[in-house]
Design an enzyme around this catalytic site. Structure first.
Site: not given
Length: 220
Positions: A34, A176, A9, A36, A67, A138, A38, A69
């Site tokens: 990966h 994750d 990540s 993220d 991913h 998660m 957000m 979020m």
């Protein structure tokens, strides 16, 4: 899946030396990047947005696993496809019309993933599992790196695996949060296929070895 996948990540990378860390992952035994995303609304943190992902995609030589979020992820499906995402995962909790969202992701040529927060029961995917390429469980509460692993994750993996087998789906299971060499073997044995690792990799004094060890233990 015969070989378990490792997805470092980049949220845990050194943003001041991001290209260096991307090149490290390129050279490593890792399978995916990966990423993220957000928004500070769905989760209490803000990570990075489109310009950073564009830069990552420019240098990354492996699958880009994004991913989201964020609230209302449908607004950005085409954008993330254009930026080079190979896998796009949305949260069940943020998707009002999940089936429609999954179809839109696939229409853009990406694999479609669904993430579940620790409190969300896997049985809620009963009606959509055949349309899901990847379920991201998660194993910490989303929004921050470095949290402790939630032990109930094992039960969720087992329940999800049973659903996938019962429905005859080809969905893979990704984990994750809090993944280390101490628990990755048990997670793999329970039925997980892919593993996101942030702090364990990027806070290691030997990042290449950390990835190599995760891969070896997961596939042992």
């Amino acid at each position: 899946m015969s070989s378990k996948l490792i997805a470092p990540s980049l949220l845990a990378a050194d943003f001041g030396n991001l290209q260096r860390d991307i090149e490290m992952v390129n050279k490593s035994d890792a399978d995916w990047f990966h990423i993220d995303i957000m928004d500070g609304v769905f989760v209490p943190n803000i990570s990075y947005g489109m310009p950073v992902l564009k830069t990552i995609a420019k240098h990354a030589k492996k699958t880009i696993d994004v991913h989201l979020m964020i609230v209302d992820p449908d607004r950005y499906i085409k954008t993330f496809a254009d930026l080079g995402s190979d896998v796009l995962t949305v949260h069940y909790e943020a998707s009002t019309h999940l089936h429609r969202t999954l179809q839109a992701i696939k229409a853009e040529g990406m694999k479609a993933g669904v993430a579940l927060n620790p409190h969300t029961n896997v049985i809620l995917l009963e009606d959509t599992i055949m349309d899901i390429d990847l379920v991201l469980i998660m194993s910490v509460n989303p929004g921050f790196g470095g949290q402790s692993f939630i032990e109930n994750t094992y039960a969720k993996i087992k329940q999800l695996k049973e659903l996938i087998i019962r429905k005859g789906a080809s969905t893979i299971i990704e984990i994750d949060g809090g993944v280390t060499t101490a628990n990755i073997k048990a997670l793999a044995d329970t039925g997980a296929d892919a593993f996101v690792a942030g702090s364990f990799v990027f806070k290691s004094s030997n990042q290449l070895k950390a990835i190599k060890d995760l891969k070896a233990v997961a596939n042992s």
